[in-house]
Write an enzyme that holds these catalytic residues in place. Structure first.
Site, PDB file in Angstrom:
ATOM      1  N   THR A   1      -5.783  -6.749  10.688  1.00  0.00           N
ATOM      2  CA  THR A   1      -6.064  -5.501   9.974  1.00  0.00           C
ATOM      3  C   THR A   1      -5.505  -4.292  10.719  1.00  0.00           C
ATOM      4  O   THR A   1      -4.871  -3.417  10.113  1.00  0.00           O
ATOM      5  CB  THR A   1      -7.593  -5.336   9.795  1.00  0.00           C
TER       6      THR A   1
ATOM      7  N   PHE B   1     -15.567   3.929   6.611  1.00  0.00           N
ATOM      8  CA  PHE B   1     -14.180   4.233   6.220  1.00  0.00           C
ATOM      9  C   PHE B   1     -13.945   4.171   4.711  1.00  0.00           C
ATOM     10  O   PHE B   1     -12.836   4.427   4.244  1.00  0.00           O
ATOM     11  CB  PHE B   1     -13.197   3.303   6.953  1.00  0.00           C
TER      12      PHE B   1
ATOM     13  N   ASN C   1      -2.153   0.349   6.656  1.00  0.00           N
ATOM     14  CA  ASN C   1      -1.607  -0.859   7.283  1.00  0.00           C
ATOM     15  C   ASN C   1      -0.700  -1.652   6.334  1.00  0.00           C
ATOM     16  O   ASN C   1      -0.502  -2.856   6.502  1.00  0.00           O
ATOM     17  CB  ASN C   1      -2.748  -1.720   7.845  1.00  0.00           C
TER      18      ASN C   1
ATOM     19  N   LYS D   1       0.816  -1.213   0.000  1.00  0.00           N
ATOM     20  CA  LYS D   1       0.000   0.000   0.000  1.00  0.00           C
ATOM     21  C   LYS D   1       0.856   1.272   0.000  1.00  0.00           C
ATOM     22  O   LYS D   1       2.069   1.220   0.257  1.00  0.00           O
ATOM     23  CB  LYS D   1      -0.949  -0.043   1.205  1.00  0.00           C
TER      24      LYS D   1
ATOM     25  N   HIS E   1      -2.260  -5.385   1.567  1.00  0.00           N
ATOM     26  CA  HIS E   1      -3.554  -6.036   1.327  1.00  0.00           C
ATOM     27  C   HIS E   1      -3.300  -7.490   0.975  1.00  0.00           C
ATOM     28  O   HIS E   1      -2.344  -7.808   0.262  1.00  0.00           O
ATOM     29  CB  HIS E   1      -4.294  -5.380   0.149  1.00  0.00           C
TER      30      HIS E   1
ATOM     31  N   ARG F   1       2.132  -5.931   9.230  1.00  0.00           N
ATOM     32  CA  ARG F   1       1.346  -4.820   9.758  1.00  0.00           C
ATOM     33  C   ARG F   1       1.842  -4.377  11.128  1.00  0.00           C
ATOM     34  O   ARG F   1       1.839  -3.185  11.426  1.00  0.00           O
ATOM     35  CB  ARG F   1      -0.132  -5.210   9.772  1.00  0.00           C
TER      36      ARG F   1
ATOM     37  N   ARG G   1      -2.091 -14.001   4.764  1.00  0.00           N
ATOM     38  CA  ARG G   1      -2.802 -13.324   5.855  1.00  0.00           C
ATOM     39  C   ARG G   1      -2.007 -13.443   7.156  1.00  0.00           C
ATOM     40  O   ARG G   1      -1.999 -12.515   7.965  1.00  0.00           O
ATOM     41  CB  ARG G   1      -4.206 -13.917   6.036  1.00  0.00           C
TER      42      ARG G   1
END
Ligand code: ADP
Ligand code: MG
Length: 140
Positions: free
Chosen positions: A93, A59, A114, A11, A117, A104, A87
């Site tokens: 998250t 959000f 964070n 990100k 993805h 993260r 994951r």
């Protein structure tokens, strides 16, 4: 064990801090292979479509703005149980709730920014991969 593909996005908060290589190292250290990758600037329309499942969430607008605030690196990861493996490598998250040694926890700035993805199921992975890549761009 199923051999899977999953979509990963590094990100804007992470590309801004020059963390692409550090994040990719984590995938490779855990045995995931990066079989497609490109650095792109998302348009607002693309971000809105990609996160359409969240369009009713408070959000959503902020998230779409944030995802267009700088370049992202979209990639296809490949390997054993790739969806779940990614994951686990990413962590929860909210970075505040993420386990130690996760992307993260170590790099995330906030629940929004964070750093990464990852698709949440093999079915969604196939849809998300097709959103960004044609099959000829994916080289296993
Ligand atoms: P994940 O990315 O872990 O699958 P979600 O699919 O629930 O999490 O949310 C998608 C993205 O939306 C998150 O990665 C994060 O960037 C953002 N997000 C989720 N929850 C919030 C929140 N409460 N406030 C701000 N942004 C959020
Ligand atoms: Mg999700």
């Amino acid at each position: 064990m199923a051999i899977e593909r999953t979509l990963s996005i590094i990100k804007p908060d992470a590309t801004r801090r020059n963390l692409t290589g550090a994040i990719n190292q984590r995938f490779e250290d855990k045995g995931l292979r990066i079989i497609a990758q490109k650095r792109v600037q998302l348009t607002l329309d693309q971000a809105q479509k990609f996160y359409a499942v969240h369009s009713e969430r408070a959000f959503y607008d902020d998230l779409c703005q944030y995802m267009t605030s700088g370049p992202v690196v979209v990639q296809v990861l490949y390997g054993e149980d790739a969806v779940t493996a990614n994951r686990l490598i990413m962590g929860a998250t909210n970075p505040a709730n993420a386990d130690k040694d996760t992307i993260r926890k170590d790099f995330g700035e906030s629940v929004e920014a964070n750093s990464a993805h990852g698709s949440d199921s093999p079915e969604n992975a196939a849809i998300e991969i097709a959103f960004f890549f044609s099959e000829t761009e994916i080289v296993g």
